[in-house]
Design an enzyme around this catalytic site. Structure first.
Site, PDB file in Angstrom:
ATOM      1  N   GLU A  16      38.944  52.854 142.191  1.00  0.00           N
ATOM      2  CA  GLU A  16      40.320  52.798 142.573  1.00  0.00           C
ATOM      3  C   GLU A  16      40.473  51.607 141.366  1.00  0.00           C
ATOM      4  OE1 GLU A  16      42.721  52.652 146.306  1.00  0.00           O
ATOM      5  OE2 GLU A  16      41.317  51.674 147.043  1.00  0.00           O
ATOM      6  N   SER A 186      41.647  54.570 149.952  1.00  0.00           N
ATOM      7  CA  SER A 186      41.604  55.381 148.937  1.00  0.00           C
ATOM      8  C   SER A 186      41.030  56.491 149.905  1.00  0.00           C
ATOM      9  CB  SER A 186      41.432  54.994 147.831  1.00  0.00           C
ATOM     10  OG  SER A 186      42.322  54.637 147.587  1.00  0.00           O
ATOM     11  N   ARG A 222      51.762  63.923 163.044  1.00  0.00           N
ATOM     12  CA  ARG A 222      52.198  63.753 161.330  1.00  0.00           C
ATOM     13  C   ARG A 222      52.415  63.037 161.139  1.00  0.00           C
ATOM     14  NH1 ARG A 222      58.507  66.032 163.019  1.00  0.00           N
ATOM     15  NH2 ARG A 222      58.605  65.915 160.215  1.00  0.00           N
ATOM     16  N   SER A 321      54.092  57.489 143.405  1.00  0.00           N
ATOM     17  CA  SER A 321      53.365  56.467 144.578  1.00  0.00           C
ATOM     18  C   SER A 321      54.504  56.947 144.921  1.00  0.00           C
ATOM     19  CB  SER A 321      52.671  55.828 143.585  1.00  0.00           C
ATOM     20  OG  SER A 321      51.666  55.995 143.017  1.00  0.00           O
TER      21      SER A 321
END
Length: 354
Positions: A16, A186, A222, A321
């Protein structure tokens, strides 16, 4: 009053790296804007992909270009820090993934005896390791999906053991399920599997990243997130929901513009919102987080179940973000958010010295 010198620490030895550069660019902009400009001087420090620290002059070049340094010669001494590091009053590490949010850099900053933004060694390590995290959440009584822990040794064991391992996973979790390395961020190395062939391949792939692996039961739910801000008396933000058309929220979906939609505030019943906010603060306290965290949940609409997925103690921090966006919708703009985080770092450091 003299300005505080903020050591903005970014880059790092993880997949990342580029995301960290984007986060650092946004934070530097916020610390140089509005009232922050009269309170803080930013000293950027860039950690190359091989671990070498670069001084502010080179670090600023990286921030200006938005690109990692390339074609670097081998570093002769990774442990020689730039002289300017001695001038830092408070550190703002924005290093995502391994070697950045797993307690390693936090241990180094603790030894420096200078305040720093975010969780300490314990909170960072527990928040990064998915297995330790789930153990802590279970102890705190937070509902989660079913999961199985696997080691690299089991995956690469003799031919008699591996089929039995897969049999046990199928019996306990069924399909679909998700295979994840325990210590990567990630969505790196994560796979959704639907049959034995995919399970075997996913376990082999995950074992190439980490010696500890977690396999989670798939749920139709969800995906909802909550941002937490503070130290001993943290606050929860409005909620955000992620929607996407891909199979799951993988690395490509997460970082490719247009592949996922962020809904803030999440369109959820107020009772569900309150429960998720309360669980987010419980999770924050359970791992001993500090400063900031983003806590992710599954909301199974068909049953009303709320299941905690994970906590991220150093989430992405670009202007787009989820973490800063949720606080912006809660009434805390980006510039004020970074200011508060620095103040919480100073508060935390002061309390640990007494």
């Amino acid at each position: 009053m003299a300005k505080l010198r903020v050591g903005l620490l970014f880059g790092g030895r993880s997949g990342e790296h580029e995301v960290s550069i984007k986060s650092a660019r946004a934070i530097q902009g916020a610390l140089s804007a509005d009232e922050n400009a009269s309170k803080y001087d930013v000293l950027p420090f860039y950690i190359q992909k091989d671990g070498l620290w670069q001084a502010p002059a080179t670090a600023q070049q990286v921030l200006d270009s938005g690109k990692a340094l390339q074609n670097l010669a081998p570093s002769p001494n990774l442990w020689q820090f730039p002289a300017e590091a001695n001038q830092v009053d408070v550190w703002f590490p924005i290093l995502h993934g391994p070697n950045g949010e797993d307690g390693t850099i936090q241990g180094l900053l603790t030894l420096m005896q200078v305040p720093y933004v975010g969780s300490g060694v314990l909170g960072s390590a527990a928040g990064m390791d998915k297995i330790a995290m789930k153990d802590v959440f279970a102890q705190a009584g937070l509902a989660q999906v079913k999961y199985v822990v696997v080691t690299r040794a089991q995956v690469y064991s003799n031919p008699c053991v591996f089929p039995k391992l897969c049999d046990d996973i199928e019996a306990n979790l069924g399909y679909p399920c998700f295979v994840k390395p325990a210590n990567l961020g990630s969505s790196v190395g994560i796979a959704k599997v639907r049959n034995r062939t995919e399970l075997e391949a996913a376990l082999d792939n995950a074992a190439s990243y980490d010696r500890r692996i977690i396999v989670e039961q798939g749920v139709i739910a969800r995906e909802v997130e909550c941002a937490v801000l503070g130290n001993d008396n943290p606050k929860a933000s409005v909620l955000g929901e992620i929607t996407f058309s891909s199979d799951f929220y993988d690395y490509e979906t997460k970082y490719t513009e247009g592949l996922a939609e962020l809904l803030i505030p999440a369109p959820l019943p107020s009772s569900v919102v309150s429960q998720i906010q309360e669980m987010a603060i419980q999770a924050f306290a359970a791992v001993d987080a500090a400063g900031l965290s983003r806590v992710d949940f599954f909301y199974v609409e068909s049953t009303g179940e709320i299941l905690i997925n994970e906590i991220n103690t150093l989430p992405g921090f670009t202007a787009t973000s989820m973490y800063p966006q949720m606080w912006a919708h809660t009434g805390v703009p980006f510039t004020n958010l970074v200011d508060q985080l620095i103040q919480f770092a100073l508060e935390r450091h002061s309390s640990t010295k007494s």
